[in-house]
Design a protein around this motif. Structure first.
Motif, mmCIF file in Angstrom:
data_model
loop_
_atom_site.group_PDB
_atom_site.id
_atom_site.type_symbol
_atom_site.label_atom_id
_atom_site.label_comp_id
_atom_site.label_asym_id
_atom_site.label_seq_id
_atom_site.Cartn_x
_atom_site.Cartn_y
_atom_site.Cartn_z
ATOM 1 N N ASN A 52 44.077 51.058 36.579
ATOM 2 C CA ASN A 52 42.683 51.354 36.221
ATOM 3 C C ASN A 52 41.795 50.112 36.033
ATOM 4 O OD1 ASN A 52 41.122 52.931 34.859
ATOM 5 N ND2 ASN A 52 41.203 52.049 32.477
ATOM 6 N N ASN A 53 41.228 49.597 37.580
ATOM 7 C CA ASN A 53 40.642 48.557 37.381
ATOM 8 C C ASN A 53 39.363 49.317 38.379
ATOM 9 O OD1 ASN A 53 42.072 46.432 36.475
ATOM 10 N ND2 ASN A 53 42.065 45.610 39.278
ATOM 11 N N ARG A 54 38.785 48.531 38.002
ATOM 12 C CA ARG A 54 37.262 48.834 38.411
ATOM 13 C C ARG A 54 37.326 48.272 39.561
ATOM 14 N NH1 ARG A 54 32.635 50.697 34.607
ATOM 15 N NH2 ARG A 54 31.050 50.767 35.762
ATOM 16 N N CYS A 55 36.208 49.435 40.838
ATOM 17 C CA CYS A 55 36.094 48.800 42.117
ATOM 18 C C CYS A 55 35.317 48.969 42.689
ATOM 19 C CB CYS A 55 36.951 49.680 43.300
ATOM 20 S SG CYS A 55 37.837 50.975 43.516
ATOM 21 N N PHE B 180 36.220 45.683 47.402
ATOM 22 C CA PHE B 180 36.648 45.158 46.253
ATOM 23 C C PHE B 180 37.097 45.334 45.069
ATOM 24 C CE2 PHE B 180 33.877 44.065 49.446
ATOM 25 C CZ PHE B 180 34.351 42.901 50.848
ATOM 26 N N VAL B 181 37.349 44.362 44.163
ATOM 27 C CA VAL B 181 37.308 44.609 42.710
ATOM 28 C C VAL B 181 37.239 42.882 41.812
ATOM 29 C CG1 VAL B 181 39.318 45.739 42.858
ATOM 30 C CG2 VAL B 181 40.170 43.329 43.305
ATOM 31 N N LYS B 182 36.718 42.520 40.903
ATOM 32 C CA LYS B 182 36.510 40.688 40.877
ATOM 33 C C LYS B 182 37.764 40.723 40.112
ATOM 34 C CE LYS B 182 31.746 43.065 39.893
ATOM 35 N NZ LYS B 182 30.672 42.970 38.926
ATOM 36 N N GLU B 183 37.847 39.403 40.711
ATOM 37 C CA GLU B 183 38.771 38.412 40.168
ATOM 38 C C GLU B 183 38.558 38.024 39.133
ATOM 39 O OE1 GLU B 183 40.744 34.209 42.315
ATOM 40 O OE2 GLU B 183 38.935 34.375 41.842
#
Length: 500
Positions: A336-339, A401-404
């Protein structure tokens, strides 16, 4: 004839092949195959795919007096959403069961069904009012029309029920435009104009138009850029790459086709910035991830920062930077990660990672996608757009990208490959690309010096303000201390007076 001989007999097959060849002689028809429908195997219908804007097709076909169903190049059918819901994403056992089902059956399904284009996981309600369940979603060219030499899909595989959808996978390149006269004047860092220094996410042109993805430091070639192979080379060269065990080196690419231009090709070739030194195309299969990339050795306008391009020359500068070179594999982020991605066609867009693996995609069997070549890629990441399109044609190669966690800094997870009917975008995992290249990370850039100085100045201003506040507090405390000491002195004097 089907009643007498059966739909799979040689007689029926040969007769249908003759009819298909006749259909292909009709202006605008680019593919034809005989099919049957569920519950009626003896009635043959010919599925014809035609180019867009063929207005007289029905008039041309009327002379055949044969049952046909017509599909156009850009025809889409919008059906109910089969997204994997949040509760399933959190259920490890259910997701593992779905993954195993796809891994166990994908290769056989792709071999047995010529017009099967996409295999992915999803969820839906079997019946109205019933509980939502995981399902195996299969995208075909023409839903309900089964090629006569194939059997129906099973209703379920390994206990996971099947949902068939009409749709396709399309690589997101744009066809090359005409050669321009001269080149633009360099201007800022926009994606679609000539850049003094190359940027991730800028527009490029090889065999097709696409997007320059990420940068690497290669031990043999030096600084290189990465994009999708279908942007850089032709279908003929892609097929040659496949025959060369998935790797095509620069010596086997025609000299006139090696050069890549930014943002596009011109008649004076002033926009050339580098040449293709290596192409990799591997389908994957099983648990292996498929990739198709072109490695471009940068000879001019070397990038000097991790700043990302803005999409169009009429847009404002982007504040996004990717300086760390860090990457992240599918096992390290939640589904479900935002990218987000930056591409030359749509610029900055956001999405959510629908499913990491083992989704599989294959281009249609028709000439319009990529000549006669069918690009097949196993174990891709699927991204669902949040608002507008996550990517469109022209965005092939765009870095995603995803945010770290903790820092919020961008971490690369892959590059855009193409999209599905309905809006899902296909992303090739960056970790597999690096593995094929024998590298551990992408190109890292030093932080912008002016930005660092500004940050230092800002920090000094904060410290100075805090120091002034401390001085004020110290001054106030000194006043309190002086008052306290005077009070104590006065009390002591009063005590002596009373004693005497």
């Amino acid at each position: 004839m089907c009643v007498t001989y059966g739909r799979t007999s040689e007689n029926v097959q040969e007769f249908c092949n003759i009819i298909c060849k006749r259909f292909l002689q009709v202006h605008g028809v680019i593919d034809s195959y005989p099919a049957y429908t569920i519950g009626n195997e003896t009635n043959i219908v010919f599925v014809l795919t035609i180019k867009d804007n063929i207005t007289d097709i029905h008039q041309q076909l009327s002379k055949f007096d044969i049952d046909t169903i017509i599909k156009t190049v850009s025809s889409d059918i919008c059906e109910d959403d089969l997204a994997i819901t949040e509760d399933f994403r959190k259920n490890y056992e259910d997701m593992e069961r779905l993954n195993e089902c796809i891994l166990n059956n994908t290769e056989d399904l792709m071999q047995q069904h010529k017009y099967l284009n996409v295999i992915r996981g999803g969820s839906n309600k079997q019946m109205k009012g019933s509980k939502r369940e995981l399902c195996l979603v299969l995208y075909v060219h023409a839903k309900g029309f089964i090629p006569i030499d194939e059997d129906l899909f099973k209703k379920s595989y390994d206990g996971i029920h099947v949902k068939v959808r009409e749709g396709r996978f399309t690589p997101y390149m744009n066809h090359g435009e005409e050669i321009r006269q001269g080149s633009f004047t360099p201007y800022m860092n926009h994606a679609d104009v000539v850049l003094n220094k190359l940027k991730m996410g800028c527009k490029i042109e090889g065999h097709q138009n696409g997007t320059l993805g990420v940068f690497i430091e290669h031990p043999s070639y030096g600084m290189c850029g990465i994009t999708c192979a279908h942007v850089a080379i032709s279908a003929t060269e892609m097929e040659e790459c496949k025959s060369e065990n998935g790797r095509l080196l620069w010596g086997k690419i025609h000299p006139s086709k090696k050069y890549i231009h930014q943002p596009f090709r011109t008649n004076d070739d002033l926009n050339q910035f580098g040449q293709i030194v290596e192409v990799i195309y591997k389908e994957g299969k099983g648990s292996e991830t498929g990739i198709e990339i072109a490695l471009i050795q940068i000879e001019k306008r070397h990038p000097d920062s991790g700043k990302l391009s803005t999409p169009r020359s009429d847009s404002v500068d982007s504040d996004f930077e990717f300086v760390s070179g860090k990457t992240c594999g599918p096992t390290r982020f939640n589904t479900n990660n935002r990218c987000f991605k930056v591409g030359s066609a749509t610029g900055f867009t956001e999405g959510t990672i629908e499913m990491c693996a083992p989704n599989t995609v294959r281009t249609d069997t028709h000439k319009w996608d990529y000549d006669h070549l069918r690009i097949t890629l196993y174990n891709q990441i699927f991204v669902r757009p949040i608002r507008e399109d996550f990517a469109v044609p022209g965005d092939s190669g765009s870095p995603v990208f995803v945010k770290e966690e903790g820092t919020g800094d961008p971490v690369c997870i892959g590059i855009v490959e193409g999209g599905l009917t309905g809006g899902l975008v296909v992303v090739t995992p960056i970790t597999k690309i690096l593995e094929e290249l024998g590298l551990s990370q992408l190109k890292a850039f030093p932080q912008n010096v002016m930005q660092e100085l500004q940050q230092i100045k800002s920090t000094l201003n904060v410290v100075t303000t805090q120091y002034a506040e401390l001085q004020q507090i110290k001054s106030t405390l000194n006043v309190f201390q002086a008052q306290y000491e005077a009070l104590i002195k006065e009390i002591k004097q009063n005590n002596r007076t009373h004693t005497t």
